[in-house]
Design an enzyme around this catalytic site. Structure first.
Site, PDB file in Angstrom:
ATOM      1  N   SER A 138     -60.744   6.136 133.692  1.00  0.00           N
ATOM      2  CA  SER A 138     -60.780   6.672 135.054  1.00  0.00           C
ATOM      3  C   SER A 138     -62.238   6.861 135.448  1.00  0.00           C
ATOM      4  O   SER A 138     -63.115   6.949 134.581  1.00  0.00           O
ATOM      5  CB  SER A 138     -60.067   8.025 135.080  1.00  0.00           C
ATOM      6  OG  SER A 138     -60.328   8.697 136.297  1.00  0.00           O
ATOM      7  N   TYR A 151     -59.044  16.974 132.100  1.00  0.00           N
ATOM      8  CA  TYR A 151     -58.796  15.528 132.233  1.00  0.00           C
ATOM      9  C   TYR A 151     -60.072  14.696 132.050  1.00  0.00           C
ATOM     10  O   TYR A 151     -60.066  13.724 131.271  1.00  0.00           O
ATOM     11  CB  TYR A 151     -58.131  15.289 133.589  1.00  0.00           C
ATOM     12  CG  TYR A 151     -57.769  13.887 133.947  1.00  0.00           C
ATOM     13  CD1 TYR A 151     -56.630  13.269 133.433  1.00  0.00           C
ATOM     14  CD2 TYR A 151     -58.543  13.155 134.861  1.00  0.00           C
ATOM     15  CE1 TYR A 151     -56.271  11.976 133.819  1.00  0.00           C
ATOM     16  CE2 TYR A 151     -58.190  11.877 135.241  1.00  0.00           C
ATOM     17  CZ  TYR A 151     -57.063  11.289 134.721  1.00  0.00           C
ATOM     18  OH  TYR A 151     -56.712  10.016 135.102  1.00  0.00           O
TER      19      TYR A 151
HETATM   20  N1  NAD Z   1     -53.503   6.650 140.131  1.00  0.00           N
HETATM   21  C1  NAD Z   1     -54.778   6.951 140.055  1.00  0.00           C
HETATM   22  O1  NAD Z   1     -55.418   7.339 141.053  1.00  0.00           O
HETATM   23  C2  NAD Z   1     -55.508   6.794 138.734  1.00  0.00           C
HETATM   24  C3  NAD Z   1     -56.917   6.792 138.780  1.00  0.00           C
HETATM   25  C4  NAD Z   1     -57.608   6.661 137.586  1.00  0.00           C
HETATM   26  C5  NAD Z   1     -56.936   6.521 136.391  1.00  0.00           C
HETATM   27  N2  NAD Z   1     -55.576   6.535 136.379  1.00  0.00           N
HETATM   28  C6  NAD Z   1     -54.931   6.394 135.070  1.00  0.00           C
HETATM   29  O2  NAD Z   1     -54.035   5.295 135.111  1.00  0.00           O
HETATM   30  C7  NAD Z   1     -52.967   5.502 134.188  1.00  0.00           C
HETATM   31  C8  NAD Z   1     -51.643   5.272 134.885  1.00  0.00           C
HETATM   32  O3  NAD Z   1     -51.548   6.165 135.959  1.00  0.00           O
HETATM   33  P1  NAD Z   1     -50.568   5.965 137.215  1.00  0.00           P
HETATM   34  O4  NAD Z   1     -51.358   6.324 138.403  1.00  0.00           O
HETATM   35  O5  NAD Z   1     -49.882   4.644 137.152  1.00  0.00           O
HETATM   36  O6  NAD Z   1     -49.559   7.182 136.911  1.00  0.00           O
HETATM   37  P2  NAD Z   1     -47.985   7.333 137.077  1.00  0.00           P
HETATM   38  O7  NAD Z   1     -47.714   8.782 136.913  1.00  0.00           O
HETATM   39  O8  NAD Z   1     -47.509   6.645 138.316  1.00  0.00           O
HETATM   40  O9  NAD Z   1     -47.415   6.542 135.808  1.00  0.00           O
HETATM   41  C9  NAD Z   1     -47.609   7.004 134.506  1.00  0.00           C
HETATM   42  C10 NAD Z   1     -46.499   6.437 133.630  1.00  0.00           C
HETATM   43  O10 NAD Z   1     -46.743   6.884 132.295  1.00  0.00           O
HETATM   44  C11 NAD Z   1     -45.521   7.393 131.751  1.00  0.00           C
HETATM   45  N3  NAD Z   1     -45.815   8.398 130.739  1.00  0.00           N
HETATM   46  C12 NAD Z   1     -46.336   9.637 130.926  1.00  0.00           C
HETATM   47  N4  NAD Z   1     -46.413  10.279 129.757  1.00  0.00           N
HETATM   48  C13 NAD Z   1     -45.944   9.429 128.800  1.00  0.00           C
HETATM   49  C14 NAD Z   1     -45.770   9.520 127.400  1.00  0.00           C
HETATM   50  N5  NAD Z   1     -46.087  10.627 126.739  1.00  0.00           N
HETATM   51  N6  NAD Z   1     -45.303   8.438 126.741  1.00  0.00           N
HETATM   52  C15 NAD Z   1     -44.964   7.307 127.403  1.00  0.00           C
HETATM   53  N7  NAD Z   1     -45.076   7.168 128.738  1.00  0.00           N
HETATM   54  C16 NAD Z   1     -45.566   8.227 129.431  1.00  0.00           C
HETATM   55  C17 NAD Z   1     -44.808   8.003 132.970  1.00  0.00           C
HETATM   56  O11 NAD Z   1     -43.413   8.172 132.714  1.00  0.00           O
HETATM   57  C18 NAD Z   1     -45.101   6.957 134.024  1.00  0.00           C
HETATM   58  O12 NAD Z   1     -44.193   5.890 134.011  1.00  0.00           O
HETATM   59  C19 NAD Z   1     -53.165   6.920 133.629  1.00  0.00           C
HETATM   60  O13 NAD Z   1     -53.792   6.842 132.373  1.00  0.00           O
HETATM   61  C20 NAD Z   1     -54.075   7.575 134.647  1.00  0.00           C
HETATM   62  O14 NAD Z   1     -54.844   8.603 134.074  1.00  0.00           O
HETATM   63  C21 NAD Z   1     -54.849   6.663 137.522  1.00  0.00           C
END
Ligand code: NAD
Length: 253
Positions: A138, A151
Site C-alpha cells: 500500500s 496498518y
Molecule cells: N482498496 C484500497 O484502497 C487499497 C489500497 C492499498 C492497498 N490495499 C490492499 O489491497 C489488498 C486487497 O484489498 P481490497 O481493497 O481488495 O479489500 P477487500 O476488503 O475488498 O477484499 C479483501 C479480501 O480479503 C479477504 N480476507 C480478509 N481476511 C482474510 C483472511 N484472514 N484470510 C483469507 N482471506 C481474507 C476478504 O474476505 C476479501 O475477500 C489488501 O491487502 C489491502 O490492504 C487496498
C-alpha cells in the site's frame, strides 16, 4: 495480449472480491491455473467458478489453512509458480487509543500471514528453481496518514519482507515484488468512507487527492500483478511498484 501466464499455477489470497478477485480473473484470462484462497466461502467459490479455478477455503492467519493450501497445490499440480499475498484489512486507530489486540490482529493478517504463505510455497519454488511472489502492500507502506495505526507499520514491514525474500532467493530463480496501490475502488475503501457523516463527500475528497482526480480500479492493480508475475519482468526483483496516479509524487496542489 493472452497466454502470458500459460500453464502457470497461481495462488491468490483474498480473491473473493476487490483487488484479489480482479487479479484472479486477469491471471485466468492469461492462461494461469488459479487457486482462489479466500476466507469467505460464498465469494471465493463464486470467483473460482467464474474463472474455472479451484476454490480452497482459507483463513491466511490460520497455519493449518496455509498448510492445507500448499498441500492442495502440491497434490493437484506438483508446483506453485505464482503467489499473490493480497488478503488484508484496514486496522485504523490513534496509537494511544488502540487496544493491544488490534495490533496483533493487524500484524497477523497484513504482515505475518504473508510470510506464512511465502514460507509454505518456498519449498516448491526452490525445487523448481523458479517462482514469483507479488505482495499487495500500500502507499501506507512508505507514507503515513494520521490515525491509521498500525496498518502502515504492517505495510512498511511487508515492503521489508519483499526486499528481504527477494534478495535471499534471487539466485534460486525466485523473484519477490510488491505493489503499493493508492486508493482503489473496493469494499475496503467504501467501508472506510461509510465511517464518515458524508461518505460521498469523503469519496470526492479521496478522488481529489489523486492528480487524475479519480481513484484506482482493481483491474489497474491486476494488470501490474500480471506483469510482475510474468516473464516480462525477469529482472525486476525486491521492488515495489506504486499505483496511485502520481499522488505520492505530489508536494501539494
Ligand atoms: N482498496 C484500497 O484502497 C487499497 C489500497 C492499498 C492497498 N490495499 C490492499 O489491497 C489488498 C486487497 O484489498 P481490497 O481493497 O481488495 O479489500 P477487500 O476488503 O475488498 O477484499 C479483501 C479480501 O480479503 C479477504 N480476507 C480478509 N481476511 C482474510 C483472511 N484472514 N484470510 C483469507 N482471506 C481474507 C476478504 O474476505 C476479501 O475477500 C489488501 O491487502 C489491502 O490492504 C487496498
Amino acid at each position: 495480449m493472452t497466454g502470458r501466464l500459460k500453464d502457470q499455477v497461481a495462488i491468490v489470497t483474498g480473491a473473493g472480491q476487490g483487488i484479489g478477485a480482479a487479479i484472479a480473473r486477469a491471471f485466468a484470462a492469461e492462461g494461469a491455473q488459479v487457486i482462489v484462497a479466500e476466507r469467505n466461502a460464498e465469494t471465493g467459490a463464486a470467483v473460482a467458478e467464474q474463472i474455472g479455478g479451484l476454490f480452497q477455503p482459507t483463513d491466511v492467519t490460520v497455519q493449518d489453512d496455509v498448510n492445507a493450501l500448499a498441500r492442495l497445490a502440491q497434490d493437484r499440480f506438483g508446483r506453485v509458480d505464482i503467489l499473490v499475498n493480497n488478503a488484508g484489512a484496514n486496522v485504523f486507530h490513534r496509537p494511544h487509543e488502540m487496544p493491544r489486540s488490534e495490533w496483533a490482529r493487524c500484524m497477523a493478517l497484513d504482515l505475518e500471514a504473508c510470510w506464512a504463505m511465502a514460507e509454505s510455497v518456498l519449498p516448491m519454488m526452490r525445487a523448481q528453481k523458479s517462482g514469483a511472489v507479488v505482495n499487495i502492500a500500500s502507499c501506507h507502506g512508505f507514507k503515513i496518514i494520521p490515525h491509521t495505526f498500525p496498518y502502515p507499520v504492517a505495510k512498511h514491514g511487508l515492503i521489508g519482507l519483499t526486499r528481504a525474500l527477494g534478495i535471499e532467493y534471487a539466485a534460486e530463480g525466485i523473484r519477490v515484488n510488491a505493489i503499493a496501490p493508492g486508493y482503489v475502488d473496493t469494499q475496503i475503501a467504501r467501508d472506510y468512507w461509510a465511517g464518515f457523516d458524508d461518505p460521498a463527500a469523503e469519496r470526492r475528497k479521496a478522488e481529489d487527492l489523486h492528480p487524475p482526480r479519480r481513484i484506482g480500479q482493481p483491474e489497474e492493480v491486476a494488470m501490474t500483478a500480471v506483469f510482475l508475475a510474468s516473464d516480462e519482468a525477469p529482472f525486476i526483483n525486491a521492488e515495489t511498484i506504486v499505483i496511485d496516479g502520481g499522488r505520492s509524487a505530489l508536494f501539494h496542489d
